[in-house]
Scaffold this motif. Structure first.
Motif, short mmCIF file in Angstrom:
data_model
loop_
_atom_site.label_atom_id
_atom_site.label_comp_id
_atom_site.label_asym_id
_atom_site.label_seq_id
_atom_site.Cartn_x
_atom_site.Cartn_y
_atom_site.Cartn_z
N PHE A 11 -0.13 -3.09 13.10
CA PHE A 11 0.52 -1.90 13.72
C PHE A 11 -0.22 -1.07 14.86
N CYS A 12 -1.66 -1.08 14.54
CA CYS A 12 -2.42 -0.38 15.64
C CYS A 12 -2.41 -1.16 17.07
N HIS A 13 -2.41 -2.38 16.75
CA HIS A 13 -2.21 -3.46 18.08
C HIS A 13 -1.01 -3.31 18.63
N LEU A 14 0.13 -3.11 17.91
CA LEU A 14 1.58 -2.91 18.47
C LEU A 14 1.48 -1.46 19.23
N GLN A 15 0.86 -0.59 18.76
CA GLN A 15 1.03 0.75 19.40
C GLN A 15 0.34 0.70 20.93
N LEU A 16 -0.75 -0.21 21.03
CA LEU A 16 -1.47 -0.36 22.31
C LEU A 16 -0.42 -1.12 23.17
N SER A 17 0.25 -2.25 22.69
CA SER A 17 1.00 -2.80 23.67
C SER A 17 2.50 -2.60 23.86
N ASP A 18 3.01 -1.69 22.91
CA ASP A 18 4.60 -1.42 22.82
C ASP A 18 4.15 0.42 23.26
N SER A 19 4.65 0.94 24.23
CA SER A 19 4.76 2.27 24.64
C SER A 19 5.74 3.09 23.74
N ASN A 20 6.92 2.26 23.35
CA ASN A 20 7.95 2.78 22.60
C ASN A 20 7.73 3.06 20.97
N PHE A 21 6.62 2.60 20.76
CA PHE A 21 6.05 2.77 19.36
C PHE A 21 5.18 3.89 19.09
N ARG A 22 5.56 5.20 18.74
CA ARG A 22 5.09 6.16 18.77
C ARG A 22 4.82 6.89 17.17
N CYS A 23 5.31 6.00 16.37
CA CYS A 23 5.16 6.47 14.77
C CYS A 23 4.07 5.95 13.87
N CYS A 24 2.97 5.26 14.77
CA CYS A 24 2.04 4.86 13.89
C CYS A 24 1.10 6.01 13.35
N PRO A 25 0.71 5.76 11.98
CA PRO A 25 -0.01 6.79 11.32
C PRO A 25 -1.49 6.91 11.98
N SER A 26 -2.06 8.05 11.85
CA SER A 26 -3.48 8.15 12.34
C SER A 26 -4.61 7.66 11.23
N LEU A 27 -5.67 7.56 11.70
CA LEU A 27 -6.65 7.13 10.69
C LEU A 27 -6.53 8.23 9.42
N GLU A 28 -6.48 9.26 9.66
CA GLU A 28 -6.65 10.12 8.35
C GLU A 28 -5.24 9.95 7.62
N GLU A 29 -4.39 9.60 8.12
CA GLU A 29 -3.09 9.18 7.19
C GLU A 29 -3.06 7.85 6.91
N TRP A 30 -3.68 6.92 7.47
CA TRP A 30 -3.90 5.71 7.08
C TRP A 30 -5.00 5.64 5.54
N GLY A 31 -5.82 6.58 5.78
CA GLY A 31 -6.75 6.80 4.53
C GLY A 31 -5.90 7.22 3.25
N ARG A 32 -5.11 8.34 3.45
CA ARG A 32 -4.24 8.91 2.57
C ARG A 32 -3.35 7.85 1.90
N VAL A 33 -2.85 7.03 2.61
CA VAL A 33 -2.07 5.78 2.21
C VAL A 33 -2.80 4.88 1.46
N GLU A 34 -4.03 4.63 1.88
CA GLU A 34 -4.85 3.74 1.30
C GLU A 34 -5.28 4.37 -0.18
N LYS A 35 -5.45 5.50 -0.26
CA LYS A 35 -5.81 5.99 -1.74
C LYS A 35 -4.60 6.13 -2.70
N ILE A 36 -3.34 6.61 -2.23
CA ILE A 36 -2.39 6.58 -2.86
C ILE A 36 -1.74 5.41 -3.54
N CYS A 37 -2.01 4.18 -2.60
CA CYS A 37 -1.72 3.00 -2.81
C CYS A 37 -2.53 2.51 -4.24
N SER A 38 -3.81 2.74 -3.98
CA SER A 38 -4.75 2.29 -4.82
C SER A 38 -4.42 2.95 -6.19
N PHE A 39 -4.10 4.27 -6.31
CA PHE A 39 -3.71 5.04 -7.39
C PHE A 39 -2.40 4.51 -8.03
#
Length: 600
Positions: free
Chosen positions: A422-450
């Motif tokens: 997803f991060c690579h797609l954000q760099l190669s596709d200018s129309n992809f603008r909904c990629c989560p930030s690093l902080e949001e990825w961290g929250r998703v990782e914690k909640i998924c483990s929980f």
């Protein structure tokens, strides 16, 4: 000179063909002793025109015709071994019959059919007409090769049977197929299906949709009688599960499912009813409907528990049912263990509460998945990004259903796996603008483990081919321990989620059915030591919760002692005598034999 004699006899007016045959045989035998043998036809009884050489002589034949016959040879033929006489079997019937050797020279010569084994006379005076008639009517003669047989298998052994069509069997199999595959009644009137069936069996008689409906009703009546006899004769008590459902046209229906152990100690699950439920759907109406259905099966005195979801109407329904069953004295422990709440439904309510705290992060992941799955071009571009980041492209990217939290967990889990893509797609596709930030990825990782703990518990509770009551307490213990840890976490984000979910947890499971803890005692992997270990871990030694479970365990035991009048059993087992189960509890705290504790 002998030829002239034969010529004179054959030309005489008083000589017959039989006289000629006898005299010719005698004349040849005198002229060529031990040199020839005359073979006779098996059917006509006339002499064959072949003379087979059996020796040699120095005399030359004075008759050219006789020497010519002596040089003629025929291929060997099947013969009937009659002393002093050999007959060739030239009729085609002998391809289907075997000659039975005679034990006594005076008894009648017989033959046996190679297919069915029937015996018939083989004497020449009987002819072969009866043999021809048998070949036409022999049942086993109608199938020429094994390819025309139907091969059946019974426990690994192959057998053969004739392909005989039965119209009754055809109708039975047809209605079974309609029920099993949920086909419409008009299926039997489809032209294509009728053509296929006619091709397979020309003698078939097609039925109409009304006939199929009638056959299914008869099948349903037979199955109801069989299942009713099985339920009434069941040696164990029966646990019910019920739920209400509303169709797309707002018609209400109620399902009733029975779970029990049959006489062969096998777990059975049978759908007893799926019936129309008219309004109102309140507690009184639900109780009357469930009680009437149970009474129609004759199992109202054999009920052990009923499992319902957490709708408010179900609480009043259970209260009314308990009062009705108490009048017949048919409840175990006076109905204390009768009501069981649906564990999977409670888990869904708890997790949905927790997911509200991360709506923004979950929404971003959902938009990422929707963007990738939006077109084939985006899918190919995302696949290229997956290849460039050395990830496995065979792992599915899941899109969730918002009303089902377990699908949300799978979506988060798959998105975390493709995080780099997803991060690579954000760099190669200018129309992809909904990629989560690093902080949001961290929250998703914690909640998924929980949420993984809840996901595993839901899968364990949702099984239908194995008992789940003994899995309840270990899984809930893991959830409660996880929530307690998150409430004390230093991470404010996870602490807020854990605290909110723990409130919902206490609402439903602070007063859970003690029967689910008793089931763990009967599981040889856990027994009562696990109950002690769990409550000591959560509430400390000697908690009131542990005492309640111990008392309930002995109450159930005493109930069964009174019910079955067990002779020699100590029905006076006092609750004070159960201290024998409390020793060694501290030693069990570090025991790693419990599967549920491996991840703790």
């Amino acid at each position: 000179m002998k030829c002239n004699k034969m010529t004179m006899i054959s030309n005489s007016d008083g000589a017959t063909g039989e006289d000629f045959r006898i005299l010719f045989k005698m004349d040849i035998s005198m002229t060529y002793p031990n040199s020839v043998t005359i073979e006779e036809d098996s059917d006509t009884g006339s002499s064959s025109d072949s003379i087979k050489e059996t020796g040699h002589t120095n005399q030359e034949s004075q008759c050219p015709d006789t020497s010519a016959i002596g040089k003629k040879k025929l291929p060997p033929k099947a013969t009937i071994g009659v002393p002093g006489k050999k007959r060739r079997l030239t009729s085609e019937v002998w391809d289907y019959f075997n000659i039975i050797p005679k034990k006594d020279p005076n008894e009648e010569l017989k033959c046996q059919c190679k297919k069915c084994g029937n015996e018939y006379s083989a004497e020449s005076k009987s002819g072969t007409g009866n043999l021809h008639r048998h070949i036409k009517k022999c049942v086993k003669m109608t199938t020429k090769d094994i390819g025309q047989y139907l091969i059946t298998s019974d426990k690994g052994a192959l057998g053969t049977r004739n392909a005989q069509f039965s119209q009754d069997k055809f109708r039975e199999l047809l209605v079974h197929a309609i029920v099993r595959h949920e086909l419409p009644f008009s299926f039997v009137e489809y032209e294509g299906i009728k053509n296929v069936l006619t091709y397979l069996e020309p003698q078939i008689k097609h039925i109409t949709r009304n006939t199929a409906k009638s056959d299914i009703k008869k099948l349903h009546a037979r199955e109801i009688n069989r299942l009713g006899s099985e339920l009434r004769g069941c040696p164990s008590r029966i646990c019910l599960t019920s739920d209400a459902w509303t169709s797309i046209v707002t018609d209400g229906y109620l399902s009733l499912t029975a779970h029990y152990i049959d006489s062969n100690w096998l777990l059975q699950k049978k759908i007893l009813n799926f019936s129309y439920m008219p309004p109102p759907h309140n507690g009184v109406a639900l109780a009357e409907k469930i009680y009437s259905l149970a009474s129609s099966w004759g199992i109202e005195k054999k009920l052990f528990s009923i499992t319902l979801d957490n709708a408010s109407a179900n609480d009043s329904c259970v209260a009314i049912l308990k009062n009705q069953l108490k009048l017949k004295n048919s409840l175990v422990c006076d109905g204390v263990l009768f009501h069981v709440r649906c564990c999977a439904h409670i888990l869904n309510l708890i997790v949905q509460d927790g997911l509200k705290e991360i709506d923004k992060s979950v929404e971003l992941i959902r938009e990422c998945v929707k963007y990738v799955k939006g077109s084939q071009t985006r899918k190919l571009r995302f696949t290229e990004c997956v290849t460039q980041t050395s990830l496995d492209s065979k792992k599915a990217l899941v899109q969730d259903v918002p009303t089902r939290w377990n699908s949300t967990y799978r979506m988060l889990s798959s998105a975390l796996y493709y995080r780099l893509a997803f991060c690579h797609l954000q760099l190669s596709d200018s129309n992809f603008r909904c990629c989560p930030s690093l902080e949001e990825w961290g929250r998703v990782e914690k909640i998924c483990s929980f949420l993984q703990v809840f996901y595993e518990a839901t899968n364990a509770f949702s099984g239908s081919k194995y008992p789940t009551s003994n899995l309840y307490f270990p899984q809930v213990f893991k959830i409660q321990l996880k929530l307690s840890e998150e409430c004390k976490s230093s991470d404010d984000f996870m602490k807020r989620i854990g605290s909110q979910m723990f409130v919902k947890f206490n609402k439903y499971w602070s007063e859970f059915n003690l029967l689910l803890a008793i089931a763990v005692v009967f599981d040889p992997r856990y027994k009562f030591q696990f109950i002690e270990f769990s409550y000591n871990k959560l509430y400390g030694p000697g908690s009131n919760e542990l005492v309640k479970i111990r008392n309930a365990l002995f109450d159930v035991y005493n109930e069964y002692v009174r019910t079955f009048n067990i002779s020699g059993a100590s029905s006076s087992c006092s609750r004070g005598s159960n201290e024998v189960y409390s020793h060694g509890a501290k030693d069990q705290e570090d025991n790693q034999s419990f599967d549920v504790l491996e991840d703790l």
